[in-house]
Design an enzyme around this catalytic site. Structure first.
Site, PDB file in Angstrom:
ATOM      1  N   CYS A 198      -4.603 -32.615  30.581  1.00 16.77           N
ATOM      2  CA  CYS A 198      -5.192 -34.105  31.063  1.00 16.77           C
ATOM      3  C   CYS A 198      -6.385 -34.418  30.346  1.00 16.77           C
ATOM      4  O   CYS A 198      -6.721 -35.311  30.489  1.00 16.77           O
ATOM      5  CB  CYS A 198      -5.518 -33.978  32.513  1.00 16.77           C
ATOM      6  N   ARG A 239      -4.649 -43.242  31.793  1.00 17.06           N
ATOM      7  CA  ARG A 239      -3.545 -42.773  32.164  1.00 17.06           C
ATOM      8  C   ARG A 239      -3.471 -41.674  33.095  1.00 17.06           C
ATOM      9  O   ARG A 239      -2.835 -41.795  34.239  1.00 17.06           O
ATOM     10  CB  ARG A 239      -2.894 -41.792  30.817  1.00 17.06           C
TER      11      ARG A 239
END
Length: 350
Positions: A198, A239
């Site tokens: 991530c 995101r």
């Protein structure tokens, strides 16, 4: 990507990976989804790439080609070992397809290098540099912890800007990176937590490897890298916030979509929003982002077109002169003889 069960209400948020470059980057080589043997295979391939480059730099071209070819084969086998994970646990059609394509592409790259296409050494160098950027982050615990937890804190700040403040708690991965949404108050009863993927480090490694592989003035290389990292960081943050909110709040839990995903894709009903947000929307947009970031970097550092030309040759079997087509106006003509030239880079100063 350690998905938790419905009882714990957690699913991982996978960060900004430019999957369109999956066959060229070791960004997942030791990340979630690998086994010890597959991770070792990836790092062995990176080590062999570096050894081949060292041989080539000392003038041992033939041994370098053979060793480099073997490294590409090992790299392709690694990606195939990831396919069951991509198809099963991750349920990512795009990554599954890319994983399957990686083996023949890497085999073909190795064959071309073995057959004497020395210009592929610059692509080999780019992949090796990607590994060198990613490896320390993966293997040094305090760096990994800092990166994951900092990304989680920044993502939480982004959520707060939108009116959500779940707090951060320790996730099943051992990091304070889980968003503490109350499962009794959300639509799906799930929440998400940040893992290494991530953080955007994989995508940063891709551009870092391309930039490090070419010869150009240091000022332009640093500027191009700073631009790429900055854009990746911002898009990665957006995101993470998007997926981190879509999953618990069921942004894509429409009945028809849940029915389709559970019937034909084998998904759990409560995971539909996560899968749609992450595996379909975010991953598709990541390809668009890859192209856009590449365009911006090329404007500053057109030298990176050289390894990209080699990648296109592997994919299509056709020689391309991207430098002529995409280099900024006013850039001096390339001095490497075009796509067939022996010199890997063209020097340009401003």
């Amino acid at each position: 990507m350690p998905f938790a069960t419905a009882a714990t209400g957690a699913a991982s948020v996978v960060g900004y990976d430019l999957v369109g470059s999956a066959t060229l980057s070791p960004v997942l080589a030791a990340a979630e989804g690998t086994t010890p043997s597959s991770g070792l295979l990836a790092w062995a391939a990176i080590g062999a790439f570096l050894a081949a480059l060292l041989l080539a730099s000392q003038g041992y071209r033939e041994p370098a080609r053979y060793l480099g070819a073997g490294a590409w084969i090992a790299f392709g086998v690694f990606w195939v070992t990831m396919v069951p994970y991509y198809y099963g646990e991750a349920q990512s059609p795009l990554k599954t397809i890319l994983g399957l394509l990686a083996l023949p592409l890497c085999l073909y790259t190795g064959y071309l290098l073995w057959a004497g296409r020395d210009s592929l050494l610059i692509l080999t160098k780019a992949v090796a540099c990607m590994g060198l950027i990613y490896l320390p982050v993966e293997t040094i615990p305090f760096v990994k912890t800092w990166l994951i937890e900092t990304t989680a804190a920044q993502t939480h700040f982004g959520m707060e800007l939108l009116g959500y403040s779940p707090g951060l708690i320790e996730g099943s991965n051992g990091y304070v990176s889980k968003f503490g949404f109350d499962p009794n108050e959300t639509v799906t009863g799930r929440t998400t937590y940040i893992v290494l993927a991530c953080t955007g480090i994989g995508s940063m490694a891709i551009f870092g490897g391309l930039i490090a592989a070419v010869t150009a003035p240091l000022k332009r290389k640093v500027t191009a890298f700073a631009l790429a990292v900055g854009v990746i960081w911002f898009l990665n943050l957006v995101r993470n916030v998007f997926i981190g909110l879509a999953s618990p709040w069921g942004w894509f839990q429409q009945d028809w979509l849940v029915s389709f995903m559970t019937t034909y894709m084998g998904a759990e009903a409560s995971r539909v929003s996560f899968l749609v947000a992450h595996n379909y929307i975010a991953q598709s947009l990541s390809i668009v982002a890859l192209v856009g970031i590449t365009y911006l970097v090329v404007k500053i550092l057109p030298e990176i077109l050289r390894p990209l030309e080699e990648a296109l040759f592997v994919l299509t079997g056709t020689e391309y002169d991207l430098f002529e087509a995409l280099a900024p106006e006013g850039t001096p003509a390339r001095t490497d003889g075009g796509p067939d030239g022996e010199q890997a880079d063209h020097d340009r100063d401003r």
